[in-house]
Motif scaffolding. Structure first.
Motif, short mmCIF file in Angstrom:
data_model
loop_
_atom_site.label_atom_id
_atom_site.label_comp_id
_atom_site.label_asym_id
_atom_site.label_seq_id
_atom_site.Cartn_x
_atom_site.Cartn_y
_atom_site.Cartn_z
N UNK A 35 -28.14 23.69 -27.53
CA UNK A 35 -26.79 23.28 -27.58
C UNK A 35 -26.39 22.98 -29.12
N UNK A 36 -25.11 23.53 -29.47
CA UNK A 36 -24.66 23.24 -30.76
C UNK A 36 -24.79 21.90 -31.26
N UNK A 37 -24.61 20.75 -30.39
CA UNK A 37 -24.54 19.41 -30.65
C UNK A 37 -25.85 18.79 -31.33
N UNK A 38 -27.09 19.30 -30.60
CA UNK A 38 -28.28 18.83 -31.06
C UNK A 38 -28.59 19.36 -32.49
N UNK A 39 -28.03 20.57 -32.69
CA UNK A 39 -28.52 20.98 -34.03
C UNK A 39 -27.37 20.44 -34.91
N UNK A 40 -26.23 20.25 -34.69
CA UNK A 40 -25.17 19.73 -35.64
C UNK A 40 -25.73 18.31 -36.07
N UNK A 41 -26.06 17.51 -34.85
CA UNK A 41 -26.52 16.14 -35.36
C UNK A 41 -27.70 16.19 -36.22
N UNK A 42 -28.37 17.30 -36.34
CA UNK A 42 -29.67 16.93 -37.26
C UNK A 42 -29.00 17.19 -38.78
N UNK A 43 -27.63 17.68 -38.95
CA UNK A 43 -27.18 18.05 -39.99
C UNK A 43 -26.66 16.92 -40.91
N UNK A 44 -26.26 15.89 -39.90
CA UNK A 44 -25.80 14.55 -40.41
C UNK A 44 -26.69 13.50 -40.41
N UNK A 45 -27.92 13.90 -40.10
CA UNK A 45 -29.13 12.87 -39.87
C UNK A 45 -29.94 12.64 -41.07
N UNK A 46 -29.69 11.96 -42.08
CA UNK A 46 -30.26 11.98 -43.43
C UNK A 46 -31.65 11.18 -43.13
N UNK A 47 -31.79 10.61 -42.42
CA UNK A 47 -32.87 9.71 -42.29
C UNK A 47 -34.39 10.59 -42.04
N UNK A 48 -34.35 11.76 -41.43
CA UNK A 48 -35.33 12.34 -41.02
C UNK A 48 -35.96 13.35 -42.03
N UNK A 49 -35.34 13.33 -43.23
CA UNK A 49 -35.54 14.20 -44.48
C UNK A 49 -36.84 13.67 -45.10
N UNK A 50 -36.98 12.35 -45.37
CA UNK A 50 -38.11 11.76 -45.70
C UNK A 50 -39.45 12.19 -44.94
N UNK A 51 -39.46 12.47 -43.59
CA UNK A 51 -40.43 12.65 -42.81
C UNK A 51 -40.76 14.00 -42.91
#
Lengths: 167, 428
Positions: free
Chosen positions: B168-184
């Motif tokens: 679904x589009x929403x879980x893809x989009x939510x990755x786009x504003x989730x800055x905390x996953x980048x470090x991992x």
């Protein structure tokens, strides 16, 4: 041993929206939360929010800093019914503290509560209700100690955040 | 967590649904311009917001996006012949122009007016930059054309790709504003990806794995600020803009091109991830463009002739356990885009958000969901035009800046998050 990777992925390919309903069936334990109003208007907001019914959130109003030294644990609070509460006691066993401010007058309290949480490794969030410059100092005071800060003009964000956190 | 009814509201984008109606207020990417490369070229099938459509470029160069199925017997017009200003169904020869107007019904009498009474649903299709944009809402409320910077810079400054994501589009989009996953998840890429590596900001990212977050409203959506410690008592801020409903940007790194995404619903269980890079000051170098084509940065290496990533659900995303062990790829999956899609698709086609356990660091996601819900309901109940429709809301940039501790990120960087044509981005 060589494994056929297409076989391994078959379970992933079988994923469906219907199947997803059966995931994570373990009971979700609520986290213990304290929601603290840092000024009078924030207290009014929390009084209406508290009426909505919560699993593990206690709502507090910040009134006095004893001694002015803002040392951790010296902070006196009242609960939403007006009974006295002590910050150090309230923080015992708490997982997250959400501070709510509407004006700059709560800056010292924000600092003191944030510091006390920091020392106890308690997660903190700050909600600053208002527009721009009128809450600038409250935002600045919360910033070092609130791991998450939401300056917002929308009071319903308090409810949105607490519901999302399952408190 | 999210109540089941709200999860349904946010994830269902078909016709007549509240979110579907919200999406239909906006211009959004329908396909890449490269998919219709010349006048009279073959048509393509598109599914957008659960509607089956055909896009074509007629022999005169007009773009059209029309109902996929012939009004006669329901055959797919993808099989159509693109000839002399229209698309002709090969079954019985009915012919349609780019507006969906039927031009010819061969079985009728020569001077019959029957064809004039047949018109398929159609939507405008407009080329801006590398993208063909459509608006699927009420023609009476069609807004001005979009003005996103990546689509307006000179062609040699920009590159756009797309990939099919099976969620679904929403879980893809939510990755786009989730800055905390980048470090991992993306930590390996910060050191090695040719479109990321070498920036000073990467050191701040890797040295401080517990960022602080501030989420601030903007006219078109949100700015999400992620704060990490820098030297001399300063903070390193990465500022991610979201323009409602589905445009996000990634904060820049050094002089690398700036990038971002559109997350476009195909249907409720699939979406297109459009990924772009652009540099407002200079053309992309040959090496940068080739790296994007090869699937580096936010782009993906796709199966030739398709927009499906080479690494996908069917081959376990080419999981490399040895690279995972070495730390070359934190999750064992190569490439930023596939690192994201692999985990987001693993959540299932539509994740059940009643079971999630959000933490305060997810506040950007919490706030975005609330804004989407409120906007969808305000549109449905009061007819209020949602944020992000006004092209002025599109004039945003991401930024990466080092600021004194006391500075509010949005006050200090207010000019940095606005588009200034031809001027460099604020980047560290």
């Amino acid at each position: 041993m060589t494994v056929d990777s297409s076989l391994l992925s078959s379970c992933a390919r079988a994923a469906s929206a219907a199947e997803a309903r059966f995931r994570i069936d373990a009971p979700v334990e609520s986290r213990s939360a304290r929601v603290v109003a840092l000024d009078d208007r924030a207290a009014d907001v929390l009084r209406s929010v508290a009426d909505l019914g919560w699993i593990s959130a206690r709502f507090l109003v910040c009134e006095t800093v004893i001694g002015g030294g803002v040392a951790a644990g010296d902070f006196l609070l009242r609960d939403i019914d007006g009974d006295p509460a002590v910050l150090a006691d309230e923080l015992r066993g708490t997982h997250v503290v959400v501070m709510v401010a509407t004006q700059d007058s709560g800056a010292d309290a924000a600092y003191a509560i944030g510091k006390a949480c920091w020392e106890r490794s308690i997660m903190t969030a700050g909600l600053v209700l208002g527009d721009g410059f009128e809450v600038q100092d409250a935002v600045a005071a919360l910033r070092p100690h609130a791991r998450v800060l939401l300056p917002t003009a929308d009071e319903s964000d308090v409810v949105e955040l607490l519901r999302a956190l399952r408190v | 967590m999210l109540r089941a009814d709200i999860n349904e509201l946010l994830t269902q984008t078909g016709p007549k649904t509240p979110m579907g109606e919200l999406f239909r207020q906006y211009w959004m990417p329908a396909c890449l311009a490269e998919e219709l490369p010349e006048d009279g070229c073959p048509p393509i099938r598109l599914k957008l917001l659960s509607e089956r459509l055909v896009a074509f470029r007629d022999s005169y160069g007009n773009y059209g996006l029309i109902d996929e199925f012939c009004a006669h017997r329901g055959a797919s017009l993808w099989f159509g012949r693109n000839e002399e200003g229209g698309l002709r169904c090969p079954y019985h020869g009915w012919k349609y122009d780019t507006t969906g107007q039927c031009l010819d019904v061969p079985s009728e009498a020569d001077n019959s007016s029957f064809a004039a009474n047949v018109k398929l649903t159609s939507y405008p299709l407009v080329k801006i930059g590398d993208v063909l944009w459509t608006y699927m809402g009420d023609p009476a409320t069609q807004p001005p054309l979009p003005e996103f910077e990546f689509a307006l810079v000179p062609p040699e400054h920009t590159y756009t790709s797309k990939r099919w994501q099976q969620s679904n589009w929403l879980q893809a989009f939510e990755g786009g504003i989730d800055s905390s996953h980048v470090t991992f998840l993306h930590s390996g890429g910060l050191k090695t990806d040719p479109l990321f590596k070498g920036a000073k900001g990467n050191e701040y990212n890797l040295n401080d794995t517990k960022p602080f977050f501030e989420v601030a409203d903007s006219d078109g959506g949100l700015f999400v600020g992620a704060r990490r410690n820098a030297e001399d008592g300063k903070y390193y801020w990465r500022i991610t803009p979201w323009v409602m409903p589905n445009f996000t940007m990634v904060p820049p790194r050094g002089d690398h091109p700036i990038h971002g995404h559109f997350w476009v619903p195909i249907d409720d269980e699939n979406c297109w991830a459009y990924s772009f890079d652009n540099h407002p000051v200079r053309p992309l170098t040959r090496e940068e463009r080739q790296a994007m084509i090869d699937g580096h940065g936010v782009h993906s290496e796709n199966i030739p002739g398709t927009y499906r990533p080479v690494a996908n659900m069917d081959n376990d995303y080419l999981m490399d356990r040895e690279a995972q062990k070495r730390g070359e790829y934190y999750s064992g999956i190569k490439g930023i885009a596939i690192q994201d899609s692999s985990l987001q698709e693993s959540m299932g086609p539509i994740v059940d958000r009643t079971k999630e356990r959000l933490v305060p660091a997810d506040s950007g996601i919490i706030k975005a969901r609330a804004k989407l819900r409120k906007a969808a309901l305000a549109l449905r109940d009061q007819g209020i035009t949602p944020p992000g429709v006004d092209p002025a809301h599109h004039h945003v940039r991401s930024a990466a800046v080092v600021l004194p501790q006391r500075e509010a990120f949005l006050d200090a960087a207010r000019d940095d998050v606005k588009v200034k044509p031809g001027m460099p981005v604020a980047s560290v």
